[in-house]
Motif scaffolding. Structure first.
Motif, PDB file in Angstrom:
ATOM      1  N   MET A  46       0.773  -1.142  -0.151  1.00  0.00           N
ATOM      2  CA  MET A  46       0.295  -0.123  -0.050  1.00  0.00           C
ATOM      3  C   MET A  46       0.887   1.226  -0.136  1.00  0.00           C
ATOM      4  O   MET A  46       0.429   2.232  -0.060  1.00  0.00           O
ATOM      5  N   ARG A  47       2.276   1.286   0.388  1.00  0.00           N
ATOM      6  CA  ARG A  47       3.022   2.337   0.352  1.00  0.00           C
ATOM      7  C   ARG A  47       3.036   2.918  -1.247  1.00  0.00           C
ATOM      8  O   ARG A  47       3.425   3.988  -1.587  1.00  0.00           O
ATOM      9  N   ASN A  48       2.817   1.917  -2.269  1.00  0.00           N
ATOM     10  CA  ASN A  48       2.574   2.311  -3.505  1.00  0.00           C
ATOM     11  C   ASN A  48       1.184   2.901  -4.112  1.00  0.00           C
ATOM     12  O   ASN A  48       1.056   3.182  -5.085  1.00  0.00           O
ATOM     13  N   PHE A  49       0.298   2.829  -3.052  1.00  0.00           N
ATOM     14  CA  PHE A  49      -1.009   3.300  -3.458  1.00  0.00           C
ATOM     15  C   PHE A  49      -1.045   4.875  -4.010  1.00  0.00           C
ATOM     16  O   PHE A  49      -1.790   5.130  -4.915  1.00  0.00           O
ATOM     17  N   PRO A  50      -0.228   5.859  -3.235  1.00  0.00           N
ATOM     18  CA  PRO A  50      -0.477   7.072  -3.694  1.00  0.00           C
ATOM     19  C   PRO A  50      -0.040   7.360  -5.122  1.00  0.00           C
ATOM     20  O   PRO A  50      -0.581   7.855  -6.052  1.00  0.00           O
ATOM     21  N   ALA A  51       1.143   6.570  -5.644  1.00  0.00           N
ATOM     22  CA  ALA A  51       1.586   6.500  -7.120  1.00  0.00           C
ATOM     23  C   ALA A  51       0.510   6.020  -7.865  1.00  0.00           C
ATOM     24  O   ALA A  51       0.306   6.462  -8.932  1.00  0.00           O
ATOM     25  N   LEU A  52      -0.012   4.851  -7.612  1.00  0.00           N
ATOM     26  CA  LEU A  52      -1.114   4.307  -8.374  1.00  0.00           C
ATOM     27  C   LEU A  52      -1.982   5.166  -8.534  1.00  0.00           C
ATOM     28  O   LEU A  52      -2.663   5.225  -9.742  1.00  0.00           O
ATOM     29  N   ALA A  53      -2.854   5.743  -7.607  1.00  0.00           N
ATOM     30  CA  ALA A  53      -3.727   6.789  -7.584  1.00  0.00           C
ATOM     31  C   ALA A  53      -3.291   7.730  -8.548  1.00  0.00           C
ATOM     32  O   ALA A  53      -4.161   8.372  -9.320  1.00  0.00           O
ATOM     33  N   ALA A  54      -2.216   8.454  -8.524  1.00  0.00           N
ATOM     34  CA  ALA A  54      -1.636   9.534  -9.468  1.00  0.00           C
ATOM     35  C   ALA A  54      -1.579   8.947 -10.717  1.00  0.00           C
ATOM     36  O   ALA A  54      -1.849  10.005 -11.801  1.00  0.00           O
ATOM     37  N   GLU A  55      -1.480   7.789 -11.151  1.00  0.00           N
ATOM     38  CA  GLU A  55      -1.748   7.257 -12.466  1.00  0.00           C
ATOM     39  C   GLU A  55      -3.010   7.751 -13.196  1.00  0.00           C
ATOM     40  O   GLU A  55      -3.056   7.831 -14.140  1.00  0.00           O
ATOM     41  N   PHE A  56      -3.879   7.696 -11.959  1.00  0.00           N
ATOM     42  CA  PHE A  56      -5.509   8.206 -12.815  1.00  0.00           C
ATOM     43  C   PHE A  56      -5.682   9.451 -12.437  1.00  0.00           C
ATOM     44  O   PHE A  56      -7.031   9.867 -12.244  1.00  0.00           O
ATOM     45  N   GLU A  57      -4.881  10.471 -12.129  1.00  0.00           N
ATOM     46  CA  GLU A  57      -4.735  11.816 -11.800  1.00  0.00           C
ATOM     47  C   GLU A  57      -5.958  11.797 -10.688  1.00  0.00           C
ATOM     48  O   GLU A  57      -6.876  12.862 -10.469  1.00  0.00           O
ATOM     49  N   LEU A  58      -5.863  10.986  -9.400  1.00  0.00           N
ATOM     50  CA  LEU A  58      -6.665  10.872  -8.121  1.00  0.00           C
ATOM     51  C   LEU A  58      -5.662  11.302  -6.978  1.00  0.00           C
ATOM     52  O   LEU A  58      -4.434  10.661  -6.918  1.00  0.00           O
ATOM     53  N   SER A  59      -6.162  11.754  -6.147  1.00  0.00           N
ATOM     54  CA  SER A  59      -5.599  11.553  -4.747  1.00  0.00           C
ATOM     55  C   SER A  59      -5.762  10.239  -4.116  1.00  0.00           C
ATOM     56  O   SER A  59      -6.491   9.712  -4.744  1.00  0.00           O
ATOM     57  N   PRO A  60      -5.110   9.834  -3.264  1.00  0.00           N
ATOM     58  CA  PRO A  60      -5.277   8.383  -2.637  1.00  0.00           C
ATOM     59  C   PRO A  60      -6.699   8.207  -2.068  1.00  0.00           C
ATOM     60  O   PRO A  60      -7.560   7.433  -2.156  1.00  0.00           O
TER      61      PRO A  60
END
Length: 163
Positions: A46-60
């Motif tokens: 889940m440490r990678n979740f912010p970066a994954l959310a950013a791929e969709f131009e979303l905040s976590p």
């Protein structure tokens, strides 16, 4: 979790149950050891979740909202409880998501004063893509043998079924 309270090994050692003397040492605290390791794996992933959310131009937080709203309309007050925040914070969050065309507010059929949130078509499409990415297993899981993966899958199904 490692940085917060020690390595998984030390956490496992602390996981011994009060009746540890009645069990073989390797079996003492097995539920706690298994949970600690599972939690550590999830926490690391889940440490990678912010970066994954950013791929969709979303905040976590927005990514969590998109995921949650896929289960059906949700009252803004319920979302505030889910996010453990004030309703005023949800208003700003929803405003930004509404401006992107991902969600819309609708009046509740039971009480027009209550605003329900629903995903738009664009929100549903984004949610599907987000869930696809979330479903990609982390490398330590993907690298397991088919036998181990089947065993892990079956164990997790049993654990979830008991809820």
């Amino acid at each position: 979790m490692r940085g917060m309270s020690g390595s998984s090994e030390s956490l496992e050692r602390r996981g011994r149950s009060p009746d540890a003397g009645q069990q073989a040492p390797e079996e003492a605290g097995l539920p706690r050891q298994a949970w600690t390791l599972l939690f550590e794996l999830m926490h690391a992933h889940m440490r990678n979740f912010p970066a994954l959310a950013a791929e969709f131009e979303l905040s976590p937080v927005q990514a969590h909202v998109v995921r949650q709203l896929g289960e059906g309309p949700l009252a803004m007050s319920t979302l505030a409880n889910y996010l453990s925040c004030d309703a005023s914070n949800v208003t700003g969050l929803v405003d930004r998501m509404e401006a992107r065309g991902l969600v819309e507010r609708r009046s509740s059929e039971q009480d027009r004063r209550v605003k329900m949130l629903v995903l738009t078509e664009a929100g549903v499409a984004l949610r599907e893509r987000l869930l696809e990415r979330l479903a990609e297993p982390p490398e330590p899981i993907a690298a397991l043998s088919d036998e181990d993966l089947r065993a892990l899958r079956d164990i997790m199904r049993r654990a979830l079924r008991s809820q």
